[in-house]
Design a protein around this motif. Structure first.
Motif, PDB file in Angstrom:
ATOM      1  N   GLU A 138       0.843  -1.192   0.000  1.00 44.23           N
ATOM      2  CA  GLU A 138       0.000   0.000   0.000  1.00 44.23           C
ATOM      3  C   GLU A 138       0.885   1.252   0.000  1.00 44.23           C
ATOM      4  N   GLY A 166      -5.130   6.728  -1.752  1.00 45.40           N
ATOM      5  CA  GLY A 166      -4.720   5.488  -1.107  1.00 45.40           C
ATOM      6  C   GLY A 166      -4.589   4.429  -2.190  1.00 45.40           C
ATOM      7  N   SER A 206       0.515   5.652   0.197  1.00 45.20           N
ATOM      8  CA  SER A 206      -0.291   6.862   0.352  1.00 45.20           C
ATOM      9  C   SER A 206       0.391   7.996  -0.410  1.00 45.20           C
TER      10      SER A 206
END
Length: 421
Positions: free
Chosen positions: A192, A271, A194
């Protein structure tokens, strides 16, 4: 200039500390602020969602510029109300803030404009959602449609967990009205990332990437929280991935919002998940992430207030947005029991020599003592030339801060270090 900052968390503290660097700033008000922010701005006891009082205060105090950072006031139209009184703002209007205010809206937007994201279905009827769960792929992701303090997402490993999540949201109202509609989506795998980006509705200037740690416990276990720590930059976010994101996600999102008559100005948070099929959007936020802001803004070399004003005036293309070639780590110190149940009111002791590196979130001032007053109490950020050094320095600083029932994860940044091996 007289500046008003709406909000009272660690994110707002990071914004205020950065805004103070601008020599034209003569006064900063924080509504409501907190006990730690009081050292850097005048705190006014007006809630972040009390729009009428915020507007009245801004008018009465001749505010030159307002910065609205939390999701709630943005989604209910704080910027609209301030602008109607002639006060310029940083942050999207209500019509654009829906990109976070409704996950169903954002998913449908991505589908309509071919922006890569997980496959999904939306449901207003619980029985229909439960029927769908009988045959959909598992694991799956259940999301409350509306705002839920970063906690309205359940990754269900079994059909029973998925059903329980739907019942909790739609029948038991675990997140109030936010769970009246749910989004059930494909479970994606990959690192992930950001990415916060400044935009004036035409130009997009991404900030340095970061990696959040949402789970409460070490090893990414336990409940989802608002965030237990961050590092920047994110080593999984390569230049090649960045180029794809700009072409396939960032600009298409801004163009899609314009096409819908919902021009977005301010900070748009992407995101992302880097899947084997390329980057995909997990979620949008209509504002600075928390605690991503606590690692991103300390790395910003350019003047933050000038950038913010440029997003308002649509002159971002002419404005420098430059970041240090360094690494940052923020470790969140929370109250034991967060995000469920925790005690408040314990004195926080922060040595003077590290105070500038501390962003206070949940604390109040009482008889000149700083006391815990929330789940996430504060964040400690250090900047170094390497990520390993930044992580080590953050934990060294954390060891110097004390309050009863203090809790923090011991593994912030370890996942990022694995990518550097």
């Amino acid at each position: 200039m007289k500046i008003l900052v709406v909000g009272g968390g660690g994110r707002e503290h990071a914004v205020i500390k950065k805004i103070k660097e601008n020599k034209e700033v003569e006064k900063i008000y924080a509504l409501p602020g907190n006990g730690g922010i009081a050292a850097d701005a005048e705190c006014v006891d007006i809630g972040a969602t009390d729009i009428e009082k915020i507007v009245d205060f801004a008018v009465e105090n001749d505010i030159d510029y307002a910065i609205v950072t939390p999701d709630d006031p943005l989604v209910i139209g704080c910027v609209n109300a301030l602008e109607e009184k002639g006060i310029k703002c940083f942050g999207p209007r209500k019509e654009a803030a829906i990109i976070e205010g409704s996950k169903a809206f954002s998913k449908k937007l991505m589908k309509k404009y071919h922006i890569p994201t997980a496959e999904f279905e939306t449901f207003d009827c619980m029985d229909d959602a439960l029927s769908y769960l009988e045959t959909c792929p598992i694991p799956t992701v259940i999301k409350a449609d509306g705002l839920a303090l970063g906690k309205g997402v359940i990754i269900a490993q079994t059909r029973q967990q998925a059903s329980d999540a739907v019942v909790s949201m739609m029948q038991d109202k675990a997140f109030g009205k936010s769970g009246e509609t749910v989004v059930i989506e494909e479970f994606l795998e990959g690192p992930e990332v950001s990415v916060l980006a400044f935009t004036d509705g035409k130009t997009v200037k991404p900030m340095v990437s970061s990696m959040d740690h949402k789970r409460a416990l070490d090893g990414d276990k336990g409940l989802n929280t608002g965030g237990m720590g961050t590092v920047a930059p994110n080593p999984y976010y390569s230049e090649a991935i960045e180029e794809r994101c700009m072409k396939e996600i960032f600009l298409p999102t801004i163009n899609a919002m314009n096409a819908e008559g919902r021009t977005f100005k301010g900070c748009l948070y992407f995101g992302l998940m880097i899947t084997e099929n390329g980057p995909k959007v997990i979620e949008y936020n209509c504002r600075f992430g928390d605690p991503e802001t606590q690692v991103v803004l300390p790395l910003l070399e350019s003047d933050l207030l000038s950038i913010m004003i440029a997003t308002t005036n649509e002159t971002l293309s002419e404005t420098e947005v430059k970041f240090k070639n360094s690494c940052a780590c923020c470790v969140i110190m929370a109250s034991e029991g967060y995000p469920v149940k925790y005690e408040k009111g314990f004195e926080i002791k922060i040595p003077e020599d590290i105070r500038e590196k501390v962003f206070v979130a949940g604390a109040k001032l009482e008889k000149e003592k700083l006391l815990t007053n929330g789940g996430r109490v504060l964040g400690v950020t250090e900047i170094r030339s390497t990520l390993r050094e930044a992580i080590s320095a953050s934990y060294e600083a954390v060891s110097k801060i004390s309050f009863e029932n203090a809790y923090y994860r011991k593994d912030i940044g370890q996942r990022a270090l694995l990518a550097e091996v």
